[in-house]
Design a protein around this motif. Structure first.
Motif, PDB file in Angstrom:
ATOM      1  N   ILE A  77     -38.634 -42.289  12.623  1.00  0.00           N
ATOM      2  CA  ILE A  77     -38.027 -41.916  13.918  1.00  0.00           C
ATOM      3  C   ILE A  77     -36.545 -41.707  13.666  1.00  0.00           C
ATOM      4  N   PHE A  78     -36.112 -40.514  13.926  1.00  0.00           N
ATOM      5  CA  PHE A  78     -34.781 -40.082  13.499  1.00  0.00           C
ATOM      6  C   PHE A  78     -34.003 -39.561  14.706  1.00  0.00           C
ATOM      7  N   GLN A  79     -32.949 -40.268  15.072  1.00  0.00           N
ATOM      8  CA  GLN A  79     -32.061 -39.772  16.140  1.00  0.00           C
ATOM      9  C   GLN A  79     -31.109 -38.778  15.468  1.00  0.00           C
ATOM     10  N   ARG A  80     -31.549 -37.510  15.399  1.00  0.00           N
ATOM     11  CA  ARG A  80     -30.811 -36.543  14.582  1.00  0.00           C
ATOM     12  C   ARG A  80     -29.433 -36.260  15.157  1.00  0.00           C
ATOM     13  N   SER A  81     -29.350 -36.153  16.476  1.00  0.00           N
ATOM     14  CA  SER A  81     -28.016 -35.922  17.032  1.00  0.00           C
ATOM     15  C   SER A  81     -27.815 -36.585  18.381  1.00  0.00           C
ATOM     16  N   VAL A  82     -26.602 -37.029  18.543  1.00  0.00           N
ATOM     17  CA  VAL A  82     -26.064 -37.363  19.868  1.00  0.00           C
ATOM     18  C   VAL A  82     -24.744 -36.614  19.878  1.00  0.00           C
ATOM     19  N   GLU A  83     -24.778 -35.473  20.506  1.00  0.00           N
ATOM     20  CA  GLU A  83     -23.694 -34.511  20.305  1.00  0.00           C
ATOM     21  C   GLU A  83     -22.873 -34.359  21.583  1.00  0.00           C
TER      22      GLU A  83
END
Lengths: 302, 484
Positions: free
Chosen positions: B144-150
């Motif tokens: 489970i990968f939180q790829r971005s919080v942009e």
């Protein structure tokens, strides 16, 4: 020096790259109703192009790079305003690199100036869908408010080409007289429909309903820009049945399936109405479009 | 004689000039008169309307009090103003004025603040092989990968420029620790003459089609491998670029730029020594054009180039299977791309199709050291012990089709194939069917299956992966030109 002729292709190429400024005002409008007004007002002194062909949704005109070059060479850009064109116009204006037509400049003609909007959202939270923070932008479907847009375009043309002011004023008076005569006819034709309730796919019709005394009952969309859920459709059908809503309006940009289902289940009459000139065949002008809308609605509401 | 001739000419010309001036003055007077009449008429109309309203207010005041205010909604009301009584009209007018004032109150305090938005993107994945067998930065198995919080913010700086910043927090694939990084922080001119735009700072340089957009804006879950391997992911750079829109009726756009580092995943700026000469910077360019094939058919095409004549040890020293090493010394990359789109004018929110392809050719030059004893601390020493410089030509491409059949549903297929930049015998290919469901414009789910194949030279194993991507947006979100 006898090889001077070798320069000719470069000169020709340079002329092609930097053409002389045309005598006509180059006007680009976002939608076709604005193009129709501008042609009527500007006559032979303007060259008008519309980004929309008429069949598009007012919020969904595709962003084509060919529009960038049109806007790059424009003297004026004429728009509906109230954020109607927020999906495509800001990016196109940025890419066009034409500082004359940026917001705040004289070439940026916002036709909503002087129009008092309805349905201004209390909150711009997206739980209310793709809301327009300045209010509902579909005022062109009220022909009296369309006259305000005509006035705004006339003022912009006069400011941009004062040498043709007399012609613009004369054209404005002539066009408004024609429009006034049509408005009387439209009010008479829809007079028997006063109080008739109707629903539509998108919230295009509050100004139209208020102008002609109709009752805008609701929308098929759950929220602006958000497709209906089965529960919303169910609730809409139930309330339409209990309130005896006789007309379902489908704008041609939206799918036919759900409006047809609602009409069939409620016994309402389904009609397709354009939201700008060219939206359905034989409606190339604003007056032809409004004629079509009024005739079709009046026939359905009988 | 000459003086006499001149005097005669002047004598003839002056009256003509005077006459033309008189005509112009008359014409201007006429226009002024017309404009005065026009404005007088508008003024008189407005005055009459104001008087009418004042009279009605007086009548209503005389009758007693105004009725209590209720919320006006055309959905509920529906009576035409012509038909309703004066108190009703005044009440509605009051309420609409109140609405406008309220709208202004909402927007005015924020006028000097930037438009701020936040993008979140979580990838739920399962991969059949571990990262040691796939070469991936992500682990195998469940991931489970939180790829971005942009976080995005953008505003005009002044009448001449706008600026934006994109800060992204993503988790480290190995430690899981989140780090906040500045992906973009750039200034762009808005009013340069000559159809020019200058961008400076940290930004995504214009190279290719999908290299210069953010992960969450891709039409599929993962960036194609050729972009990851040849560019380094996103085309991030610290530099400056100039874009010129050619002043022709046909759309042609030319971009040239220079900067330190090019590619989002590059570990360090190029040439981090004590002195950096101009050839040690990256230079890039892109020429793109567009054709309206039919009202609903669009073709965009472009060609891009990237060159860094002295990359030194960008990416470090790579140890080969035979114990030798290679180090990148010069970076050369060329690309061709096109996108063919069917975008029906009438119902493009509900239906559209796209075919996009991008081919990249990498022609980097490497320093080969068969003994593996080259000293990076002295990169300028001449070849010795069989060391030599050599160019490696490698090719890679991706091609995808996607089709949207409702406002919520779309699906597509991506195929990508790439040769390693340092060894064109090392080949990887992958295919990925994907399907997307958009709850709304700001909230969407995408399911993707990817099968990846590596050939024997690569040393990696084929694997299968399933990804579920959930992307959402809150706050301001604009449709930029690049993301169209």
């Amino acid at each position: 020096m006898k090889f001077k002729f070798l320069l000719i292709p470069f000169v020709v190429a340079a002329l092609g790259l930097f053409p002389a400024r045309a005598a006509k005002l180059r006007v680009v409008t976002t939608l076709t109703d604005l193009a129709d007004f501008t042609r009527n007002l500007g006559g032979e002194f303007v060259e008008v192009r519309s980004l929309a062909s008429g069949v598009e949704d007012t919020h969904g005109v595709p962003m084509k790079p060919s529009f960038v070059t049109l806007l790059n060479r424009a003297d004026l850009v004429v728009l509906i305003g109230f954020d109607c064109e927020h999906v495509f116009l800001p990016a196109l204006l940025e890419a066009s690199k034409n500082p004359r037509i940026l917001p705040g400049k004289s070439g940026y003609v916002d036709c909503s100036q002087g129009v008092s909007p309805v349905d201004i959202p209390k909150s711009t939270d997206h739980s209310e869908g793709d809301v327009h923070p300045y209010g509902n932008p579909h005022y062109m479907l009220d022909p009296l408010l369309a006259k305000t847009a005509v006035g705004n375009i006339a003022r912009a043309l006069i400011a941009a080409a004062p040498e043709h002011a007399a012609e613009f004023v004369r054209n404005r008076q002539g066009y408004l007289a024609k429009l006034d005569a049509k408005i009387i006819g439209w009010e008479q034709e829809l007079a028997p429909c006063k109080g008739v309730k109707f629903v539509s796919y998108h919230e295009h019709w509050p100004y139209f309903a208020a102008r002609f005394g109709l009752q805008y009952f609701g929308t098929i969309e759950l929220k602006p820009g958000v497709d209906p859920t089965p529960r919303h459709i169910e609730q809409l059908i139930a309330s339409m049945k209990s309130e005896r809503v006789p007309v379902v309006v489908r704008e041609p940009q939206f799918p036919e399936k759900v409006p047809t289902l609602i009409a069939r289940q409620t016994g309402a009459k389904l009609i397709t109405l354009p939201i700008m000139p060219g939206g359905v065949p034989d409606t190339t002008t604003y007056i032809a479009e409004m004629d079509y809308i009024v005739h079709t609605f009046a026939a359905a509401a009988k | 004689m000459k003086k006499i001739a001149t005097a005669l000419c002047l004598g003839l010309v002056m009256p003509l000039a005077g006459a033309r001036e008189t005509n112009e003055v008359q014409e201007l007077r006429f226009q002024l008169q017309q404009m005065r009449e026009y404005f007088d008429k508008v003024h008189a109309e407005d005055r009459a309307l104001i008087n009418q309203l004042i009279q009605k207010m007086e009548v209503v005041s005389a009758q007693g009090a105004l009725p209590a205010s209720t919320n006006f909604s055309p959905l509920a009301a529906g009576k035409t103003p012509v038909e309703t009584a004066a108190p009703d009209r005044l009440k509605r007018l009051d309420e609409r004025v109140d609405q406008v004032v309220e709208a202004q109150k909402k927007s005015l305090p924020g006028e000097f603040n930037p438009a701020i938005g936040l993008v979140g993107e979580t990838i739920f994945g399962y991969r059949s092989k571990g990262s040691d067998q796939t070469g991936s930065a992500r682990p195998g198995g469940f991931d489970i990968f939180q790829r971005s919080v942009e976080l995005n913010a953008m505003a005009s700086v002044d009448p001449f420029a706008k600026a934006w910043i994109v800060a992204n927090s993503s988790a480290d694939p190995l430690t899981g620790e989140a780090a906040l990084g500045v992906e973009e922080a750039a200034l762009q001119t808005t009013s340069l003459p000559g159809n020019l735009t200058l961008t400076a700072g940290r930004f995504f340089g214009e190279f290719g089609r999908l290299g210069c957009i953010h992960d969450h804006e891709l039409p599929f879950v993962n960036r194609p491998q050729v972009l990851d391997r040849y560019i380094g992911g996103e085309t991030r750079t610290d530099g400056a670029q100039v874009n010129w829109l050619l002043p022709t009726e046909h759309y042609v756009s030319l971009t040239l730029g220079a900067g330190d580092q090019f590619g989002g995943d590059s570990p360090n700026p190029n040439n981090p020594g004590t002195f950096r000469s101009a050839p040690k910077l990256n230079g890039w360019g892109r020429l793109s054009t567009y054709f309206d094939l039919a009202p609903s058919w669009q073709l965009e095409a472009g060609t891009s180039g990237l060159w860094n004549p002295a990359t030194q040890d960008r990416g470090g020293v790579s140890v080969q299977a035979d114990g030798g090493t290679l180090t990148e010394r010069e970076r050369r990359l060329a690309g061709l791309d096109f996108k063919l789109s069917y975008v029906p004018l009438r119902d493009n929110q509900f239906s559209s199709s796209t075919w996009g392809t991008e081919v990249l050719y990498s022609d980097n030059r490497y320093r080969f050291d068969p003994n593996g004893n080259w000293n990076p601390a002295n990169p300028f020493s001449g070849p010795g012990d069989g060391e030599h410089l050599n160019g490696v030509g490698s090719l890679g491409f991706y091609s995808y089709v996607s089709h949207k059949w409702s406002r919520q549903w779309s699906a597509g297929f991506l195929y990508d194939w790439v040769q390693a930049a340092w060894n064109h015998s090392d080949q990887t290919s992958a295919y990925s069917p994907f399907i997307t469901f958009a709850f709304s414009h700001w909230n969407q789910l995408r399911l993707q299956y990817t099968h990846t194949d590596h050939n024997a030279v690569s040393g990696f194993k084929p694997d299968d992966a399933v990804y579920l991507q959930w992307a959402w947006i809150i706050g301001a979100h604009s449709h930029g030109w690049t993301q169209r």
